[in-house]
Design a protein around this motif. Sequence first.
Motif, PDB file in Angstrom:
ATOM      1  N   ALA A 112     -12.652 -12.587   6.330  1.00 55.26           N
ATOM      2  CA  ALA A 112     -12.499 -11.595   7.393  1.00 55.26           C
ATOM      3  C   ALA A 112     -13.180 -12.057   8.675  1.00 55.26           C
ATOM      4  O   ALA A 112     -12.627 -11.955   9.777  1.00 55.26           O
ATOM      5  N   CYS A 125      -8.355  -4.914   7.331  1.00 57.40           N
ATOM      6  CA  CYS A 125      -8.410  -3.599   6.668  1.00 57.40           C
ATOM      7  C   CYS A 125      -7.416  -3.520   5.513  1.00 57.40           C
ATOM      8  O   CYS A 125      -7.729  -2.973   4.449  1.00 57.40           O
ATOM      9  N   LEU A 154     -17.620  -5.362  13.154  1.00 58.39           N
ATOM     10  CA  LEU A 154     -17.264  -6.194  12.006  1.00 58.39           C
ATOM     11  C   LEU A 154     -18.475  -6.945  11.469  1.00 58.39           C
ATOM     12  O   LEU A 154     -18.643  -7.073  10.252  1.00 58.39           O
ATOM     13  N   LEU A 207      -7.965  -7.191  12.860  1.00 58.32           N
ATOM     14  CA  LEU A 207      -8.707  -6.105  12.201  1.00 58.32           C
ATOM     15  C   LEU A 207      -7.783  -5.296  11.297  1.00 58.32           C
ATOM     16  O   LEU A 207      -8.192  -4.871  10.203  1.00 58.32           O
ATOM     17  N   LEU A 208      -6.543  -5.086  11.732  1.00 57.21           N
ATOM     18  CA  LEU A 208      -5.549  -4.415  10.897  1.00 57.21           C
ATOM     19  C   LEU A 208      -5.313  -5.215   9.621  1.00 57.21           C
ATOM     20  O   LEU A 208      -5.277  -4.662   8.518  1.00 57.21           O
ATOM     21  N   GLY A 242      -8.786  -5.333   2.588  1.00 58.25           N
ATOM     22  CA  GLY A 242      -9.822  -4.542   1.927  1.00 58.25           C
ATOM     23  C   GLY A 242      -9.254  -3.429   1.071  1.00 58.25           C
ATOM     24  O   GLY A 242      -9.814  -3.087   0.029  1.00 58.25           O
ATOM     25  N   LEU A 243      -8.115  -2.860   1.501  1.00 57.18           N
ATOM     26  CA  LEU A 243      -7.514  -1.746   0.767  1.00 57.18           C
ATOM     27  C   LEU A 243      -6.647  -2.195  -0.400  1.00 57.18           C
ATOM     28  O   LEU A 243      -6.540  -1.489  -1.405  1.00 57.18           O
ATOM     29  N   LYS A 295       0.837  -1.203   0.000  1.00 59.58           N
ATOM     30  CA  LYS A 295       0.000   0.000   0.000  1.00 59.58           C
ATOM     31  C   LYS A 295       0.870   1.251   0.000  1.00 59.58           C
ATOM     32  O   LYS A 295       0.578   2.225  -0.718  1.00 59.58           O
TER      33      LYS A 295
END
Length: 236
Positions: free
Chosen positions: A101, A83, A136, A79-80, A86-87, A27
């Motif tokens: 997830a 995310c 979530l 969760l990190l 997802g990105l 990213k």
Amino acid sequence: MDKLTGRVPVICFSLLLLVATPFIASKCFGYQFVVDHEMMWFVLSVFIEAVLTAVCVAGRKVSTKAANIVSQFLPPASLLYICMIGLVVRGGNVFLLTLHALSCFASCFVISVLCKNKSVFSTVCVVMNSFLLFLLLAASFFAMTFGQLVQKTVVNRVTSPDRSYTAVVIDSDQGALGGNTLVDVENNASERNAGLGRFVKITRVYTGKWGEFNTMNIEWQDGITLLINGIPYKVD
């Protein structure tokens, strides 16, 4: 064996960071991860999560104090990871990505609950992790309900003369909301194979009307100039 079993939460936390690191790095450097074998990726991920959770359940009585503390940070760490997926991830089925997830977070949540200490710290962590689980679940419901309405289909691929770039024409169908015609350019020289997918730099150079791909004229003028309906777009 008991020592290894008692440190399963630490192993899980390390694995999450290890797997998330390439996605974070990609990213930062403008890369995205294109899934080539999404079902295999999904099955392998769920299998690993299930095995680690089962081992943790079996060995929770021999879990060390440090492992119990680390276990409380597993849900935020997962969760990190979620995310970043997802990105960065492209080309994956929304339903499978959402299930992945949920299974990842659920495994971490179960381990954190089983390994909690009898302390105020553990109680606070359980409350916070339960709140994250609720968020979530709500996000997953939204993704499964509305994410399935968006269907992205690759309708054309045009490679540059020197094969350095590939223009990808995508039909983004958003159901009753309409849609768009998208043109992304993949930097072939940046591609890095990762087994179940590939990391590659992708730049969106054009967003047009829904259905425009049917009449779109797209070709390469040279190695770094893409012509879309006669209009040049530099991609270097």
